[in-house]
Enzyme design. Structure first.
Site, PDB file in Angstrom:
ATOM      1  CB  ALA A   1       0.461  22.331  29.328  1.00 53.37           C
TER       2      ALA A   1
ATOM      3  N   GLY B   1      -4.096  20.854  27.322  1.00 48.42           N
ATOM      4  CA  GLY B   1      -3.696  21.516  26.095  1.00 48.42           C
ATOM      5  C   GLY B   1      -3.872  20.640  24.873  1.00 48.42           C
TER       6      GLY B   1
ATOM      7  CD  GLU C   1      -6.853  24.464  26.584  1.00 50.71           C
ATOM      8  OE1 GLU C   1      -7.449  25.437  27.054  1.00 50.71           O
ATOM      9  OE2 GLU C   1      -5.687  24.149  26.899  1.00 50.71           O
TER      10      GLU C   1
ATOM     11  CD  GLU D   1      -6.724  22.220  31.669  1.00 54.36           C
ATOM     12  OE1 GLU D   1      -6.232  22.331  30.547  1.00 54.36           O
ATOM     13  OE2 GLU D   1      -7.813  21.617  31.876  1.00 54.36           O
TER      14      GLU D   1
END
Length: 257
Positions: free
Chosen positions: A65, A108, A111, A131
């Site tokens: 992200a 992300g 993901e 993260e």
């Protein structure tokens, strides 16, 4: 519609979506994510498209992200803007979606790949959920889908201690469908998508729906739903065509009805 941070094209019966922020290793900001989901939803409604492929570039599928967007946000601001909620829109896509991954697929990016129905990885691909190194945990499905993909022990190490998986490890753990040299990974994904897109459209959607049901419900619920989906397909012209073609020893001509 025009997009700024993704590239979109149709190849045969495959919708190809390319994340296009190379200067930022395809970091996933809000604009990119909304463009990606809008494009997926558009292809999902397009009769000429039977399957989709999401890819990045050889160096990075997506390196996570965009932290700059989130660094100064409060919990309330994050919830109000629902930064990760957009990821959930991929669950509404009915047609098969394949991730073609090369280089880094982190946070992300990992993901998104896990949210797809299949993953074709180049030999340079590396998967991770880092993260923990910035004081948070995955928030767009990483703790749930990764655990289902590789098992509890490996997911614990990846999420709690920033372990990354090589493409070979991801393949061995069953997270990745195919492992391909870097120069051929995208073509391999497009070939797989084209093969799938040539199948009976309604049966494809029903099959995808039921496989996802297996991960999200109980066995009893899944068996009941599967039986109903199976019977429902006998109301379609494709079922009649497919079985008649089998009897007549010819290739079926699918209509998607």
């Amino acid at each position: 519609m025009p997009y700024e941070l993704i590239l979109s094209e149709i190849r045969g019966r495959v919708g190809l979506l390319t994340l296009n922020r190379p200067q930022a290793m395809n970091a996933l900001n809000n604009q990119l994510m909304h463009e990606l989901m809008d494009a997926l939803e558009a292809y999902d409604k397009e009769d000429a498209v039977g399957a989709m492929v999401i890819t990045g570039n050889e160096k990075a599928f997506a390196a996570g992200a965009d932290i700059k967007e989130m660094a100064e946000q409060s919990a309330r601001q994050m919830m109000d803007r629902d930064h990760v909620g957009v990821f959930g829109r991929i669950r509404t896509i009915q047609k098969p979606v394949i991730a073609a991954v090369s280089g880094w697929a982190l946070g992300g990016g990992c993901e998104i790949a896990l949210s797809c129905d299949m993953i074709v990885a180049s030999e340079s691909a590396r998967f991770g959920q880092p993260e923990i190194t910035i004081g948070v945990i995955p928030g767009a499905g990483g703790t749930q889908r990764l655990t289902r993909a590789v098992g509890k022990a490996i997911a614990m190490e990846m999420i709690l201690n920033n372990r990354t998986l090589s493409a070979q490890e991801a393949y061995q753990f069953g997270m990745v469908n195919r492992l391909v040299p870097v120069q051929g990974y995208l073509e391999a994904a497009l070939t797989l998508a084209e093969e799938i897109a040539a199948r009976a459209p309604l049966a494809l959607r029903a099959g995808k729906k039921m496989i996802n049901q297996a991960f999200e419900g109980t066995l009893s619920e899944g068996l009941t739903a599967e039986k109903q989906e199976f019977y429902n397909l006998f109301t379609t012209e494709d079922q009649k065509e497919g079985m008649q073609a089998f009897v007549e020893k010819r290739k079926p001509e699918w209509k998607g009805i």
